[in-house]
Design an enzyme around this catalytic site. Sequence first.
Site, mmCIF file in Angstrom:
data_model
loop_
_atom_site.group_PDB
_atom_site.id
_atom_site.type_symbol
_atom_site.label_atom_id
_atom_site.label_comp_id
_atom_site.label_asym_id
_atom_site.label_seq_id
_atom_site.Cartn_x
_atom_site.Cartn_y
_atom_site.Cartn_z
ATOM 1 N N LYS A 22 -12.279 11.547 -10.927
ATOM 2 C CA LYS A 22 -12.253 11.493 -9.606
ATOM 3 C C LYS A 22 -11.690 13.165 -8.934
ATOM 4 O O LYS A 22 -12.175 13.329 -7.920
ATOM 5 C CB LYS A 22 -10.683 10.588 -9.381
ATOM 6 C CG LYS A 22 -10.070 10.745 -7.826
ATOM 7 C CD LYS A 22 -9.064 9.911 -7.701
ATOM 8 C CE LYS A 22 -7.494 10.445 -8.081
ATOM 9 N NZ LYS A 22 -6.873 11.452 -7.203
ATOM 10 N N ASN A 23 -10.682 13.754 -9.709
ATOM 11 C CA ASN A 23 -10.318 15.194 -9.062
ATOM 12 C C ASN A 23 -11.343 16.139 -9.390
ATOM 13 O O ASN A 23 -11.079 17.256 -8.958
ATOM 14 C CB ASN A 23 -8.978 15.430 -9.684
ATOM 15 C CG ASN A 23 -7.914 14.581 -9.078
ATOM 16 O OD1 ASN A 23 -8.012 13.663 -8.340
ATOM 17 N ND2 ASN A 23 -6.656 14.553 -9.565
ATOM 18 N N ARG A 98 -5.560 12.334 1.233
ATOM 19 C CA ARG A 98 -5.334 13.850 1.281
ATOM 20 C C ARG A 98 -6.342 14.686 0.753
ATOM 21 O O ARG A 98 -6.476 15.928 1.366
ATOM 22 C CB ARG A 98 -3.918 14.325 0.754
ATOM 23 C CG ARG A 98 -3.070 13.273 -0.051
ATOM 24 C CD ARG A 98 -1.914 13.810 -0.699
ATOM 25 N NE ARG A 98 -1.917 15.384 -0.689
ATOM 26 C CZ ARG A 98 -1.777 16.195 0.238
ATOM 27 N NH1 ARG A 98 -1.057 15.712 1.235
ATOM 28 N NH2 ARG A 98 -1.771 17.636 -0.144
ATOM 29 N N CYS A 122 2.890 12.228 1.179
ATOM 30 C CA CYS A 122 2.648 11.055 0.484
ATOM 31 C C CYS A 122 3.738 10.596 -0.190
ATOM 32 O O CYS A 122 4.834 11.187 -0.210
ATOM 33 C CB CYS A 122 1.219 11.093 -0.223
ATOM 34 S SG CYS A 122 1.586 11.992 -1.817
ATOM 35 N N ARG A 127 3.682 17.862 0.126
ATOM 36 C CA ARG A 127 2.236 18.238 -0.166
ATOM 37 C C ARG A 127 1.780 19.111 0.873
ATOM 38 O O ARG A 127 0.874 18.943 1.533
ATOM 39 C CB ARG A 127 1.602 17.241 -0.674
ATOM 40 C CG ARG A 127 2.309 16.485 -1.978
ATOM 41 C CD ARG A 127 1.360 15.277 -2.444
ATOM 42 N NE ARG A 127 0.175 15.827 -3.064
ATOM 43 C CZ ARG A 127 -0.857 15.140 -3.662
ATOM 44 N NH1 ARG A 127 -0.736 13.675 -3.601
ATOM 45 N NH2 ARG A 127 -1.903 15.642 -3.976
ATOM 46 N N VAL A 129 -0.234 22.426 2.961
ATOM 47 C CA VAL A 129 -1.435 22.961 2.780
ATOM 48 C C VAL A 129 -1.331 24.380 3.405
ATOM 49 O O VAL A 129 -2.464 24.934 3.827
ATOM 50 C CB VAL A 129 -2.623 22.260 3.506
ATOM 51 C CG1 VAL A 129 -2.840 20.727 2.640
ATOM 52 C CG2 VAL A 129 -2.458 21.876 5.068
ATOM 53 N N GLN A 131 -0.828 27.194 1.844
ATOM 54 C CA GLN A 131 -1.592 27.961 0.828
ATOM 55 C C GLN A 131 -3.147 27.864 1.225
ATOM 56 O O GLN A 131 -3.591 29.078 1.207
ATOM 57 C CB GLN A 131 -1.297 27.767 -0.477
ATOM 58 C CG GLN A 131 0.033 27.761 -0.995
ATOM 59 C CD GLN A 131 0.802 29.410 -0.646
ATOM 60 O OE1 GLN A 131 0.285 30.142 -1.226
ATOM 61 N NE2 GLN A 131 1.752 29.228 0.030
ATOM 62 N N ASP A 310 0.246 14.543 -13.712
ATOM 63 C CA ASP A 310 -0.561 13.177 -13.446
ATOM 64 C C ASP A 310 -0.336 12.455 -14.585
ATOM 65 O O ASP A 310 -0.894 11.365 -14.738
ATOM 66 C CB ASP A 310 -1.845 13.416 -13.131
ATOM 67 C CG ASP A 310 -2.174 13.938 -11.903
ATOM 68 O OD1 ASP A 310 -3.255 14.608 -11.547
ATOM 69 O OD2 ASP A 310 -1.101 14.006 -10.861
ATOM 70 N N ARG A 402 -7.687 3.340 -6.236
ATOM 71 C CA ARG A 402 -8.078 4.566 -5.682
ATOM 72 C C ARG A 402 -8.695 5.235 -6.814
ATOM 73 O O ARG A 402 -9.513 6.115 -6.520
ATOM 74 C CB ARG A 402 -7.013 5.352 -5.010
ATOM 75 C CG ARG A 402 -6.463 4.621 -3.780
ATOM 76 C CD ARG A 402 -5.366 5.379 -3.028
ATOM 77 N NE ARG A 402 -5.645 6.906 -2.678
ATOM 78 C CZ ARG A 402 -5.172 7.928 -2.292
ATOM 79 N NH1 ARG A 402 -4.025 7.621 -1.860
ATOM 80 N NH2 ARG A 402 -5.578 9.029 -2.090
HETATM 81 C C1 EPZ Z 1 -4.052 18.044 -7.226
HETATM 82 O O1 EPZ Z 1 -3.611 17.920 -5.981
HETATM 83 C C2 EPZ Z 1 -4.791 16.784 -7.638
HETATM 84 N N1 EPZ Z 1 -5.465 16.066 -6.828
HETATM 85 C C3 EPZ Z 1 -3.180 15.769 -7.976
HETATM 86 O O2 EPZ Z 1 -3.684 14.643 -8.503
HETATM 87 C C4 EPZ Z 1 -2.572 16.705 -8.930
HETATM 88 O O3 EPZ Z 1 -1.190 16.011 -9.116
HETATM 89 C C5 EPZ Z 1 -2.224 18.133 -8.524
HETATM 90 O O4 EPZ Z 1 -3.624 18.845 -8.257
HETATM 91 C C6 EPZ Z 1 -1.352 18.794 -9.326
HETATM 92 O O5 EPZ Z 1 -2.083 18.953 -10.741
HETATM 93 C C7 EPZ Z 1 -6.573 16.437 -6.542
HETATM 94 O O6 EPZ Z 1 -7.052 17.206 -7.463
HETATM 95 C C8 EPZ Z 1 -7.695 15.673 -5.520
HETATM 96 P P1 EPZ Z 1 -1.497 21.214 -5.690
HETATM 97 P P2 EPZ Z 1 -3.023 18.954 -4.887
HETATM 98 O O7 EPZ Z 1 -1.931 21.917 -4.549
HETATM 99 O O8 EPZ Z 1 -4.276 20.230 -5.089
HETATM 100 C C9 EPZ Z 1 2.672 22.488 -3.554
HETATM 101 C C10 EPZ Z 1 -3.715 12.374 -8.667
HETATM 102 O O9 EPZ Z 1 -2.885 11.492 -9.122
HETATM 103 N N2 EPZ Z 1 1.761 23.220 -2.620
HETATM 104 O O10 EPZ Z 1 -1.848 21.709 -7.072
HETATM 105 O O11 EPZ Z 1 -2.631 18.533 -3.688
HETATM 106 C C11 EPZ Z 1 2.486 21.092 -3.605
HETATM 107 O O12 EPZ Z 1 3.527 20.537 -2.545
HETATM 108 C C12 EPZ Z 1 -3.428 13.456 -7.835
HETATM 109 O O13 EPZ Z 1 -4.848 12.130 -9.082
HETATM 110 C C13 EPZ Z 1 2.202 23.931 -1.430
HETATM 111 O O14 EPZ Z 1 3.435 24.001 -1.408
HETATM 112 O O15 EPZ Z 1 -1.683 19.592 -5.731
HETATM 113 C C14 EPZ Z 1 2.993 20.780 -4.998
HETATM 114 O O16 EPZ Z 1 4.286 20.910 -5.149
HETATM 115 C C15 EPZ Z 1 -2.021 13.100 -7.329
HETATM 116 N N3 EPZ Z 1 1.335 24.423 -0.456
HETATM 117 C C16 EPZ Z 1 2.297 22.106 -5.739
HETATM 118 O O17 EPZ Z 1 2.065 23.126 -4.842
HETATM 119 C C17 EPZ Z 1 -0.035 24.416 -0.542
HETATM 120 O O18 EPZ Z 1 -0.764 24.881 0.549
HETATM 121 C C18 EPZ Z 1 1.078 21.760 -6.475
HETATM 122 O O19 EPZ Z 1 0.329 21.184 -5.548
HETATM 123 C C19 EPZ Z 1 -0.424 23.795 -1.786
HETATM 124 C C20 EPZ Z 1 0.184 23.180 -2.681
#
Ligand code: EPZ
Length: 422
Positions: A22-23, A98, A122, A127, A129, A131, A310, A402
């Site tokens: 999925k990811n 998201r 969520c 979460r 965005v 960055q 995850d 999902r």
């Molecule tokens: C990806 O989410 C995955 N989703 C998530 O899988 C996974 O848990 C996560 O990476 C961590 O490995 C997809 O790939 C579609 P992050 P993502 O940006 O990219 C903070 C599942 O169950 N952050 O790596 O949204 C954020 O809040 C899902 O399949 C900021 O603060 O995660 C988090 O604490 C759940 N600002 C940390 O960084 C930003 O601009 C890591 O988030 C971006 C992130």
Amino acid sequence: MDKLLIAGGIPLSGEVAISGAKNAALPLLCAALLTKEPVTFTNVPQLNDIGTMLKLLAQMGVKVTRETSKVGAGDTVTLDASGLNNAVAPYEMVKTMRASILVLGPLLARAGEARVSLPGGCAIGARPVDQHIKGLTAMGAEISVEHGYVHARATRLKGARLFTDMVTVTGTENLMMAACLAQGETVIENAAREPEVVDLANCLVAMGARISGAGGDVIRIQGVDALHGATHRIMPDRIETGTYLCAAAATGGEVRLTGASATSLDAVLDKLMDTGCEIVAERDAIRLKAPPRLTAVSIRTAPYPAFPTDMQAQFMAINAVAEGTAVMRETIFENRFMHAVELIRLGADIKIDGNTAFVTGRPKLDGATVMATDLRASASLVIAGLVAQGETLIERIYHLDRGYEGLEKKLAALGADIRRVK
Ligand code: EPZ
């Protein structure tokens, strides 16, 4: 709303096929926006999130063709973005998924503009965005956030040296896709090293992008004027793989997962061996044989290649019935222990203190009615239900649909007594 009814206590045994990731699929589908030529993906999993992404792309003017297959064999999807005519990702669609934020970078790079609804939080955390926005702004985009939407414009993005404040998977993917068509070189420091980032980079290179370093924490992209079509096979889903391995471990079973890749799961396989499981990694399959009683394992989630967040919920279900006490630290998301209170309803002994859970294994769990709250929490409840004595009824299982293709079919194929009820 559908529910899952499970009669626990049966050790899983047999063989199932692992689906496409999925990811990996979600960013890959967005990459098709970067070219006027058709891009074909194979091994696409039949998941609600994939359906949502295809609908989102179709309302932008992308032509979507999909050949479905029987569950587990993977679909073939061809996207043709030559008719892209609407660079908007509306709230109604983004609020359900998201990962829609992944259209932002490609739309900016290809169309010079984008209006993408902020995903909103969520269950597992805020979460943000920020960055994604910081990196695209550094590449010359004019971005404002108004009325819950990200409004972005750029005549042509310029290569830049980017540094994300924390490792972000979709942040790295968005910036890497945008950089493919920027003018000059982009360097992404502190990049996410997840295998899904590498799968995306491989597809982008097949489309004519010039990328080096994916899989490491510095990715270099030389912008080009245009990308062309390609065909790409989605990598196997390492989290689905880990989930079935945990289910087999917790139920004391013995399984073989085909189409699985062990190389992307070292940290998870190591922890499963620490619980006493025997693991054999074949070329494209993984076998697991559980011990009579599992040993509790402590974990600390962190970005790849460390233990993946995850898989944290699934291991909490393992530790709920393992010998000993485990200390589980969640360092990625601020609220990813919702499964704990539901596991406690099944008889688990869990104490939460901030981002740390102390789990003391019990010899057995007792079936009950529980509620799913997010995708991986739901998986954790399924594993606990497979182990618990008696019946477990899991509500709100749309979360599961999902991210897990044909979950009850695959578990039933492994001998579980599980069925979907209205
Ligand atoms: C990806 O989410 C995955 N989703 C998530 O899988 C996974 O848990 C996560 O990476 C961590 O490995 C997809 O790939 C579609 P992050 P993502 O940006 O990219 C903070 C599942 O169950 N952050 O790596 O949204 C954020 O809040 C899902 O399949 C900021 O603060 O995660 C988090 O604490 C759940 N600002 C940390 O960084 C930003 O601009 C890591 O988030 C971006 C992130």
